[in-house]
Motif scaffolding. Structure first.
Motif, PDB file in Angstrom:
ATOM      1  N   LEU A   1       7.978   4.815   4.794  1.00 56.86           N
ATOM      2  CA  LEU A   1       9.196   4.456   4.068  1.00 56.86           C
ATOM      3  C   LEU A   1       9.020   4.637   2.559  1.00 56.86           C
ATOM      4  N   GLN A   2       7.831   4.352   2.036  1.00 59.04           N
ATOM      5  CA  GLN A   2       7.581   4.579   0.613  1.00 59.04           C
ATOM      6  C   GLN A   2       7.640   6.066   0.280  1.00 59.04           C
ATOM      7  N   ASN A   3       7.116   6.900   1.154  1.00 62.28           N
ATOM      8  CA  ASN A   3       7.199   8.337   0.934  1.00 62.28           C
ATOM      9  C   ASN A   3       8.648   8.819   0.980  1.00 62.28           C
ATOM     10  N   MET A   4       9.445   8.224   1.856  1.00 60.42           N
ATOM     11  CA  MET A   4      10.852   8.635   1.955  1.00 60.42           C
ATOM     12  C   MET A   4      11.650   8.181   0.752  1.00 60.42           C
ATOM     13  N   ALA A   5      11.179   7.159   0.050  1.00 63.72           N
ATOM     14  CA  ALA A   5      11.840   6.776  -1.206  1.00 63.72           C
ATOM     15  C   ALA A   5      11.727   7.906  -2.224  1.00 63.72           C
ATOM     16  N   VAL A   6      10.585   8.595  -2.225  1.00 67.20           N
ATOM     17  CA  VAL A   6      10.412   9.753  -3.112  1.00 67.20           C
ATOM     18  C   VAL A   6      11.351  10.877  -2.692  1.00 67.20           C
TER      19      VAL A   6
ATOM     20  N   GLY B   1       7.885  -5.281  -2.558  1.00 67.75           N
ATOM     21  CA  GLY B   1       8.042  -6.466  -1.707  1.00 67.75           C
ATOM     22  C   GLY B   1       8.758  -6.149  -0.406  1.00 67.75           C
ATOM     23  N   PHE B   2       9.802  -5.323  -0.466  1.00 64.54           N
ATOM     24  CA  PHE B   2      10.531  -4.946   0.746  1.00 64.54           C
ATOM     25  C   PHE B   2       9.601  -4.264   1.744  1.00 64.54           C
ATOM     26  N   MET B   3       8.749  -3.360   1.249  1.00 66.34           N
ATOM     27  CA  MET B   3       7.865  -2.603   2.136  1.00 66.34           C
ATOM     28  C   MET B   3       6.793  -3.492   2.774  1.00 66.34           C
ATOM     29  N   LYS B   4       6.505  -4.624   2.156  1.00 70.04           N
ATOM     30  CA  LYS B   4       5.518  -5.556   2.704  1.00 70.04           C
ATOM     31  C   LYS B   4       6.151  -6.626   3.591  1.00 70.04           C
ATOM     32  N   GLY B   5       7.458  -6.531   3.784  1.00 71.05           N
ATOM     33  CA  GLY B   5       8.141  -7.514   4.618  1.00 71.05           C
ATOM     34  C   GLY B   5       8.554  -8.761   3.876  1.00 71.05           C
ATOM     35  N   VAL B   6       8.510  -8.715   2.538  1.00 70.49           N
ATOM     36  CA  VAL B   6       8.878  -9.869   1.714  1.00 70.49           C
ATOM     37  C   VAL B   6      10.257  -9.623   1.115  1.00 70.49           C
ATOM     38  N   LEU B   7      11.203 -10.473   1.447  1.00 70.48           N
ATOM     39  CA  LEU B   7      12.568 -10.351   0.938  1.00 70.48           C
ATOM     40  C   LEU B   7      12.772 -11.392  -0.151  1.00 70.48           C
ATOM     41  N   GLU B   8      12.703 -10.952  -1.408  1.00 74.57           N
ATOM     42  CA  GLU B   8      12.867 -11.849  -2.545  1.00 74.57           C
ATOM     43  C   GLU B   8      14.242 -11.656  -3.162  1.00 74.57           C
ATOM     44  N   LEU B   9      14.878 -12.763  -3.500  1.00 76.31           N
ATOM     45  CA  LEU B   9      16.230 -12.726  -4.026  1.00 76.31           C
ATOM     46  C   LEU B   9      16.301 -11.947  -5.339  1.00 76.31           C
TER      47      LEU B   9
ATOM     48  N   ALA C   1      12.745  -4.053   9.023  1.00 83.04           N
ATOM     49  CA  ALA C   1      14.106  -4.338   8.554  1.00 83.04           C
ATOM     50  C   ALA C   1      14.159  -4.449   7.034  1.00 83.04           C
ATOM     51  N   THR C   2      13.186  -5.165   6.446  1.00 83.36           N
ATOM     52  CA  THR C   2      13.191  -5.296   4.989  1.00 83.36           C
ATOM     53  C   THR C   2      12.880  -3.958   4.320  1.00 83.36           C
ATOM     54  N   GLY C   3      11.999  -3.154   4.927  1.00 82.27           N
ATOM     55  CA  GLY C   3      11.698  -1.843   4.366  1.00 82.27           C
ATOM     56  C   GLY C   3      12.903  -0.926   4.370  1.00 82.27           C
ATOM     57  N   VAL C   4      13.641  -0.925   5.472  1.00 83.60           N
ATOM     58  CA  VAL C   4      14.858  -0.121   5.562  1.00 83.60           C
ATOM     59  C   VAL C   4      15.905  -0.626   4.569  1.00 83.60           C
ATOM     60  N   LEU C   5      16.033  -1.953   4.449  1.00 83.37           N
ATOM     61  CA  LEU C   5      16.972  -2.518   3.479  1.00 83.37           C
ATOM     62  C   LEU C   5      16.606  -2.105   2.062  1.00 83.37           C
ATOM     63  N   GLY C   6      15.313  -2.169   1.728  1.00 79.34           N
ATOM     64  CA  GLY C   6      14.878  -1.766   0.396  1.00 79.34           C
ATOM     65  C   GLY C   6      15.162  -0.305   0.137  1.00 79.34           C
ATOM     66  N   LEU C   7      14.905   0.552   1.126  1.00 82.05           N
ATOM     67  CA  LEU C   7      15.179   1.983   0.962  1.00 82.05           C
ATOM     68  C   LEU C   7      16.665   2.242   0.789  1.00 82.05           C
ATOM     69  N   LEU C   8      17.500   1.500   1.509  1.00 79.26           N
ATOM     70  CA  LEU C   8      18.949   1.664   1.388  1.00 79.26           C
ATOM     71  C   LEU C   8      19.447   1.179   0.028  1.00 79.26           C
ATOM     72  N   LEU C   9      18.924   0.041  -0.446  1.00 74.29           N
ATOM     73  CA  LEU C   9      19.324  -0.467  -1.762  1.00 74.29           C
ATOM     74  C   LEU C   9      18.877   0.476  -2.875  1.00 74.29           C
ATOM     75  N   LEU C  10      17.669   1.014  -2.750  1.00 72.57           N
ATOM     76  CA  LEU C  10      17.196   1.978  -3.739  1.00 72.57           C
ATOM     77  C   LEU C  10      18.079   3.215  -3.744  1.00 72.57           C
TER      78      LEU C  10
END
Length: 263
Positions: free
Chosen positions: A76-81, A227-235, A157-166
């Motif tokens: 998922l981090q690679n797909m962010a690039v 944080g998203f990629m590690k499963g941590v969802l911080e506000l 789920a958090t990784g996908v959410l982070g990628l979508l928000l980015l």
């Protein structure tokens, strides 16, 4: 309800433009191929690492292996690039093409508000990115099917959410830039340059940096993804991305509104 119908009508129009041209098909093909390639490469590295760890465990405690950290998070981090490169291709035509064809004046005189136009085009591009992400997640399904220890679903789920928000941040910037020019190549190039700048901001500071550099680093897009990629969802990370999107849409609204008045 009328406002929602107008927005969704614009989303449908954007999808017709995307899939009526090679843009969506090229983006989907590149995204899914690269996702699959990264998944295979990272998973093979994980298998090699796991075999080495198994040998170490014969002589004592070996390192803890996690599919979430060593496979899913890395992919998922690679797909962010990859999103950094693909999203300018999706946004460069949103307003630039309307200007070039002279159809922006028709939108300006239609019974649509500037916000409806902005949200319709934004959601059209974002929903296409969401489709790309959803299609590529089929690669991860195999991990649940065949892995001895299935990965946890929350970090996915958090990784996908982070990628979508980015990606939403990328699209908001591209949307604004597209309102400034009628040339798609210029819009795409400027968008990529701006996004790369916000990406690099996350590299300029560290824990020992002064308060100014820490603020600059905080404005970078990359640190909030970790944080998203590690499963941590911080506000604070969610708020940052949503605020970034809101700022991009606000600037695009101001640009479109000024052109509506000139029209």
């Amino acid at each position: 309800m009328t406002a929602l119908r107008n927005v969704f009508a614009l989303v449908e129009t954007e999808w017709r433009h995307y899939f009526g041209s090679p843009i969506a098909w090229v983006a989907l093909t590149i995204w899914t191929l690269l996702f699959g390639l990264f998944h295979v490469v990272v998973f093979r590295a994980f298998l090699l690492y796991s075999m080495q760890s198994a040998q170490q465990m014969e002589f004592g405690a070996g390192p803890k292996l996690s599919l979430n950290d060593l496979v899913i998070g890395h992919v998922l981090q690679n797909m962010a690039v990859v999103a950094l490169f693909i999203t300018p291709m999706l946004t460069m035509r949103l307003f630039a093409e309307e200007k070039r064809q002279g159809t922006l004046e028709l939108l300006a005189t239609a019974p649509l508000t500037a916000w409806q136009i902005i949200l319709g085009k934004f959601l059209g591009a974002l929903s296409l990115v969401a489709l790309m992400i959803a299609a590529s997640l089929l690669n991860f399904v195999l991990l649940w099917r065949y892995a001895t220890v299935a990965p946890e679903w929350k970090p996915v789920a958090t990784g996908v959410l982070g990628l979508l928000l980015l990606s939403a941040c990328f699209i908001a910037v591209g949307l604004f830039v597209s309102t400034l020019t009628r040339n798609q190549i210029v819009a795409g190039t400027l968008t990529f340059g701006l996004l790369l700048g916000f990406w690099i901001l996350g590299w300029v500071g560290d824990a020992s940096s002064g308060p100014v550099m820490q603020v600059v680093t905080y404005l970078g897009l990359l640190p909030h993804l970790e944080g998203f990629m590690k499963g941590v969802l911080e506000l604070k990370d969610v708020v940052f991305y949503l605020s970034f999107v809101a700022l991009g849409l606000f600037l695009a609204h101001q640009s479109v509104e000024s052109q509506r008045w000139r029209a």
